[in-house]
Design a protein around this motif. Sequence first.
Motif, PDB file in Angstrom:
ATOM      1  N   HIS A   1      -6.448  11.768   4.672  1.00  0.00           N
ATOM      2  CA  HIS A   1      -7.624  11.923   4.399  1.00  0.00           C
ATOM      3  C   HIS A   1      -8.212  10.447   4.599  1.00  0.00           C
ATOM      4  O   HIS A   1      -8.367   9.758   3.500  1.00  0.00           O
ATOM      5  CB  HIS A   1      -8.093  12.550   3.071  1.00  0.00           C
TER       6      HIS A   1
ATOM      7  N   CYS B   1      -5.529   7.006   2.763  1.00  0.00           N
ATOM      8  CA  CYS B   1      -4.667   8.077   2.999  1.00  0.00           C
ATOM      9  C   CYS B   1      -4.600   8.478   4.297  1.00  0.00           C
ATOM     10  O   CYS B   1      -5.908   8.637   4.984  1.00  0.00           O
ATOM     11  CB  CYS B   1      -5.134   9.118   2.208  1.00  0.00           C
TER      12      CYS B   1
ATOM     13  N   HIS C   1      -0.867  13.478  -0.076  1.00  0.00           N
ATOM     14  CA  HIS C   1      -1.713  12.256   0.262  1.00  0.00           C
ATOM     15  C   HIS C   1      -0.478  11.273   0.519  1.00  0.00           C
ATOM     16  O   HIS C   1       0.370  11.350   0.513  1.00  0.00           O
ATOM     17  CB  HIS C   1      -2.496  11.812  -0.985  1.00  0.00           C
TER      18      HIS C   1
HETATM   19 CU   LIG Z   1      -5.150  12.356   1.133  1.00  0.00          CU
END
Ligand SMILES: [Cu+2]
Length: 131
Positions: A121, A118, A83
């Motif tokens: 993501h 992130c 992340h």
């Molecule tokens: Cu992430």
Amino acid sequence: MNPRHAMSSLLVIAGTALLLAGCGGGSGSASGASAKPSGSSSQTTSTGVSTAVKISNFKFSPASLTVKQGAAVTVTNEDSAAHTATADDGHSFDTGDLSQGATQTISVSKPGRYLYHCTIHPFMHGTLVVK
Ligand SMILES: [Cu+2]
């Protein structure tokens, strides 16, 4: 050595000092800047204020964190996936890729409300409030 000579140079020095002092006018406390030797006194914040963000289960925790300006915020990734904690504005802070167990410290000196995400993501969001 001629004593009178020595005396006159003393007078010159004294005169210069007087001139310098005279120019200061009023608030003469400006020269109180103490040059402390840097070293031993690393201050640890013992106030119990959390300045850490954990990433687990694809979430930032706490989702919103308030810190003082310049405070160090430790971001730790507890997921097995990598992340990042990257400011939405793209420049205020960025942990870069954090692999499992990795920690990165960020700090923001300008007060404000910073949204971050992130980059791996993009659905992961958090907020850092700097006061
Ligand atoms: Cu992430």
